[in-house]
Design an enzyme around this catalytic site. Structure first.
Site, mmCIF file in Angstrom:
data_model
loop_
_atom_site.group_PDB
_atom_site.id
_atom_site.type_symbol
_atom_site.label_atom_id
_atom_site.label_comp_id
_atom_site.label_asym_id
_atom_site.label_seq_id
_atom_site.Cartn_x
_atom_site.Cartn_y
_atom_site.Cartn_z
ATOM 1 N N GLU A 194 0.775 -1.215 -0.075
ATOM 2 C CA GLU A 194 0.100 0.101 -0.274
ATOM 3 C C GLU A 194 0.941 1.183 -0.045
ATOM 4 O O GLU A 194 0.426 2.470 -0.401
ATOM 5 C CB GLU A 194 -0.833 -0.122 1.123
ATOM 6 C CG GLU A 194 -2.313 0.405 0.984
ATOM 7 C CD GLU A 194 -3.520 0.342 2.135
ATOM 8 O OE1 GLU A 194 -2.847 0.397 3.140
ATOM 9 O OE2 GLU A 194 -4.356 0.292 1.857
ATOM 10 N N HIS A 247 9.270 -26.424 1.552
ATOM 11 C CA HIS A 247 8.831 -27.664 0.931
ATOM 12 C C HIS A 247 7.716 -27.338 -0.173
ATOM 13 O O HIS A 247 6.791 -28.285 -0.559
ATOM 14 C CB HIS A 247 8.101 -28.512 1.988
ATOM 15 C CG HIS A 247 9.186 -29.026 3.005
ATOM 16 N ND1 HIS A 247 10.326 -29.931 2.609
ATOM 17 C CD2 HIS A 247 9.617 -28.319 4.022
ATOM 18 C CE1 HIS A 247 11.064 -30.102 3.818
ATOM 19 N NE2 HIS A 247 10.778 -29.116 4.441
ATOM 20 N N LYS A 268 -13.070 1.316 -2.048
ATOM 21 C CA LYS A 268 -14.097 1.633 -0.709
ATOM 22 C C LYS A 268 -15.336 2.192 -0.969
ATOM 23 O O LYS A 268 -16.360 2.065 -0.955
ATOM 24 C CB LYS A 268 -13.364 2.210 0.234
ATOM 25 C CG LYS A 268 -12.280 1.324 1.084
ATOM 26 C CD LYS A 268 -11.469 1.987 1.952
ATOM 27 C CE LYS A 268 -11.927 2.427 3.440
ATOM 28 N NZ LYS A 268 -11.086 2.631 4.184
#
Ligand SMILES: O=P(O)(O)OC[C@H]1O[C@H](O)[C@H](O)[C@@H](O)[C@@H]1O
Length: 431
Positions: A271, A292, A403
């Site tokens: 951000e 792994h 938003k």
């Protein structure tokens, strides 16, 4: 704390940084460090975050938490910077009491949590700097109603942490709730060392002063040169690596309890620095588990990554019992501590051998001071990287767009254009 950039140098990686370039970059680091120091002196937006270890007072945080407890459970209701700092600190340290982070608005997860916990033994901190974030307010309303239904007086169990004004500040005022302030000039993702990150730690009885002291230790090691400051060494090297093609920043702590830290780092880095067509994409990994899985890609995939390996120097000892089986006898008599450290060293060496830049960060211990030092160091590193890149580190306009649109959609003020033919369904035709 020690930051070691050796494996990120050009002698070990085709996209590594030549030593001479770092010497040259140091002049820009000097100017950036001066800019940061001025910003801090004048408490400018964003830069003010680096003053938090000196300015945060544990006392009102502890008093607010005390006024809504004792309780068995602590809910931090917030999202992004208003949740990740608290989660990072409480997960990293071994405090008392259960803490939960309600950041997402997945109805299934919230329903399951509310069914699981005893609401009469639950207190919450509703955290939103703006006081307007839809996810946070919605989750708060849901928990509040669940408490009312369960006969719990929610006003006696709720702390609000927010900015000076806004809908949440108004609500706190109306119900006379204990209120903590998100300090002026401190963006959410830089607020871990304020009430935002520390209230949950206070609930767990953790030593807030020691966390802040760790921050102050990192603050004291800021200097005008990348060769003298761990934070600026990290920020400047990451900046230089990006310029040479390291577009992915993998964060790989070798400590289970630092998994949330990698998430916190991802928000901080993405951000703050993802702007103007630039920025590294953060990837989260956990050592030794992801050796792994993701390590295959890191070593043998595109040469576009830098891997940050983080570990504490002190760990508890858990001996591995002896065995008489030949193939695994090398483990017997050793210790899980030695094993995870050997894996850390082996991963760094294997990345170096494959020409993948890596940076090693070692903190003394996973204790309050160690976590305070780590969080502060990464914040200062991020600000340095932002200065060098010339981006506006402390804003997030691209996030705000989403938003606002979500709010407009919910209110029915806006509809999204739909594109036919791009969705694929499974199941019967009639579905
Ligand atoms: O604290 P709030 O105002 O509720 O904001 C919570 C989060 O919302 C936004 O999406 C921002 O991009 C984040 O930086 C912020 O931390």
């Amino acid at each position: 704390m020690e930051v070691t950039i050796e494996s990120a140098l050009a002698e070990h990686s085709p996209i590594g940084v030549p030593r001479a370039d770092l010497e040259e970059l140091d002049a820009a680091v000097r100017s950036a460090a001066e800019r940061i120091a001025t910003g801090r002196e004048q408490d400018e937006h964003g830069y003010a975050a680096l003053n938090l270890p000196d300015e945060t007072d544990p006392e009102p945080i502890e008093a607010a938490v005390e006024s809504v407890t004792p309780a068995e459970n602590w809910l931090t209701i917030g999202i992004g910077g208003s949740a990740l700092g608290a989660a990072t600190i409480t997960e990293a340290l071994d405090g008392d009491g259960a803490t939960y982070s309600l950041d997402n608005v997945d109805p299934a997860a919230i329903e399951a949590l509310l069914a699981d916990i005893d609401l009469s033994e639950t207190a919450m901190n509703v955290v939103s700097r703006s006081g307007r974030t839809a996810e946070t307010l919605a989750n708060f309303l849901v928990v509040r109603e669940a408490m009312e239904t369960a006969g719990v007086e929610w006003t006696e169990r709720t702390v609000v942490t927010t900015g000076e004004s806004g809908p949440l500040a108004t609500l706190a005022d109306r119900h006379d709730l204990p209120t903590l302030t998100v300090p002026e000039g401190v963006p959410g993702r830089f607020s871990a060392l304020s009430a935002v990150g520390l209230a949950a730690a206070a609930f767990q009885g953790l030593d807030l002063e020691a966390i802040l002291a760790g921050g102050r230790q990192a603050e004291a090691s800021l200097a005008d040169s990348l060769f003298e400051s761990p934070a600026y060494a990290y920020g400047a090297t990451m900046y230089a690596l990006e310029a040479r093609g390291a577009n992915v920043a993998a964060m790989m702590p070798y400590a289970e309890s630092l998994e949330a830290f990698a998430e916190w780092f991802a928000q901080l880095w993405a951000e703050s620095l993802g702007k103007d067509g630039r920025g590294q994409t953060p990837a989260r990994a956990l050592g030794a588990t992801d050796q792994h899985s993701q390590l295959q890609l890191y070593r043998a995939g595109p040469k576009d990554k830098v891997v940050t390996l983080v570990r504490p120097r002190e760990r508890p000892s858990v001996p591995i019992p002896e065995t008489d089986q030949d193939a695994i006898d090398y483990l017997g008599g050793s210790d899980l501590r030695a094993l995870i450290d050997a894996e850390f060293d082996a991963t760094e060496a294997s990345l170096r051998k494959a020409g993948v830049p890596a940076i090693r960060i070692e903190i003394d211990a996973l204790d309050p001071a160690g976590i305070g030092e780590l969080l502060y160091t990464m914040e200062a590193a991020c600000i340095m990287a932002g200065e060098l890149a010339g981006v506006d580190t402390f804003t997030q306009p691209a996030v705000e767009w989403g938003k606002d649109t979500a709010r407009a959609l919910l209110r029915g003020e806006q509809t999204l254009e739909t594109v036919d033919g791009l969705s694929v369904r499974t199941g019967p035709e009639s579905q």
